[in-house]
Design a protein around this motif. Structure first.
Motif, short mmCIF file in Angstrom:
data_model
loop_
_atom_site.label_atom_id
_atom_site.label_comp_id
_atom_site.label_asym_id
_atom_site.label_seq_id
_atom_site.Cartn_x
_atom_site.Cartn_y
_atom_site.Cartn_z
N SER A 28 18.37 40.92 12.01
CA SER A 28 19.43 41.87 11.80
C SER A 28 20.82 41.43 11.71
O SER A 28 21.57 41.85 10.96
CB SER A 28 19.22 43.02 12.76
OG SER A 28 19.55 42.24 14.12
N THR A 29 20.99 40.46 12.59
CA THR A 29 22.53 39.88 12.82
C THR A 29 22.79 39.00 11.23
O THR A 29 23.76 39.49 10.89
CB THR A 29 22.76 39.31 13.89
OG1 THR A 29 22.35 39.94 15.01
CG2 THR A 29 24.23 38.65 14.05
N GLY A 50 29.49 41.19 13.13
CA GLY A 50 28.35 40.74 13.83
C GLY A 50 28.32 40.74 15.24
O GLY A 50 27.26 40.94 15.88
N GLY A 53 27.25 43.99 16.13
CA GLY A 53 26.03 44.23 15.93
C GLY A 53 25.08 43.60 17.15
O GLY A 53 24.06 44.06 17.28
N LEU A 54 25.44 42.45 17.39
CA LEU A 54 24.99 41.74 18.64
C LEU A 54 24.77 42.78 19.79
O LEU A 54 23.80 42.68 20.45
CB LEU A 54 25.60 40.40 18.77
CG LEU A 54 24.93 39.65 20.08
CD1 LEU A 54 25.32 38.15 19.60
CD2 LEU A 54 25.65 40.12 21.43
N ALA A 158 20.64 36.44 17.99
CA ALA A 158 21.75 36.93 17.35
C ALA A 158 22.98 36.21 17.09
O ALA A 158 23.87 35.83 16.16
CB ALA A 158 22.26 38.38 17.78
N LEU A 162 25.50 34.07 14.12
CA LEU A 162 26.98 34.32 14.37
C LEU A 162 27.71 32.93 14.54
O LEU A 162 28.75 32.86 14.06
CB LEU A 162 27.17 35.04 15.55
CG LEU A 162 27.47 36.65 15.43
CD1 LEU A 162 27.37 37.20 16.80
CD2 LEU A 162 28.74 36.98 14.64
#
Length: 229
Positions: A28-29, A50, A53-54, A158, A162
């Protein structure tokens, strides 16, 4: 000479949550970073997206796992209460029912009756929970454990794409995040399969395939929005 087999099923609860969390964290990340970068967003803003999102993903995974596994635990507890009442009211019938279960598994009627009697004398509820309902200590639902493992694994997963997006120059960001994320996924899939005693190559391939598909589709969406804008 003793013979000892190391079974893996006792790991199923936390392993499922951890694998799901780590895999979702990477996919997803990385997909989010690639999609936003493909739309022409500056690297700083990509990183902010990002990180957001994490945090959101970790909380979502923890909450989702807790609610889901809690629902499973509630169902198990309700079944156990129902079985407990039935044992109090119809002990003999429950003994016959347990013996019939053992007969269907291959025991002759006399032996099945003896096994049912001895097991119920030792722990009647435990015997019925395990052999009638299918609930055991190994596979029983543990909501808090699932939530913690899932959230922690998501954060770790994640953090990998990143970190790549942070250290890689903007011109190479999409390619680097995609390729290294696929490597991360392959390693995670292989480790999860090894921990669970399954095929490492199959475990690595299936998470890599779905991860590549997710990142590819997200990059396409980002590119489309860049063209539209």
């Amino acid at each position: 000479m003793s013979h000892h087999e190391e079974h893996k099923s006792h790991r199923v609860g936390w392993l499922r949550a951890a694998v799901l969390g780590a895999n979702d964290g990477v996919v997803s990340t990385a997909s989010l970073i690639i999609g936003v970068a493909a739309a022409g967003t500056a690297q700083y803003n990509v990183l902010i997206t990002g990180v957001a999102g994490l945090v959101a993903g970790a909380m979502s995974m923890a909450a989702g796992e807790y609610v889901s596994v809690s629902s499973q635990a509630d169902t198990e507890n309700a079944d156990l209460e129902l079985e407990k009442e039935s044992l109090q009211d119809n002990f003999d019938l429950e003994q016959v029912e347990l013996a019939e279960i053992y007969q269907t598994r291959g025991l002759d009627p006399l032996l099945a009756k003896q096994v049912a009697e001895q097991l119920m004398a030792h722990d009647a509820l435990g015997a019925h929970a395990r052999d009638e309902i299918g609930i055991s200590d190994v596979a029983s639902a543990k909501p808090i454990q699932a939530a913690i493992y899932s959230a922690a694994a998501f954060i770790i997963g994640a953090a990998l794409p990143l970190f790549v997006a942070w250290i890689i120059p903007e011109n190479f960001l999409i390619f680097s995040v995609a390729m290294l994320s696929l490597v991360f996924l392959a390693v995670l899939g292989g480790l999860a399969a090894r921990t669970g005693g399954a095929s490492i190559s199959i475990g690595a391939f299936r998470v890599t395939f779905w991860g590549a598909l997710a990142m590819g589709l997200t990059a396409a969406v980002g590119a489309i929005f860049e063209v539209v804008v």
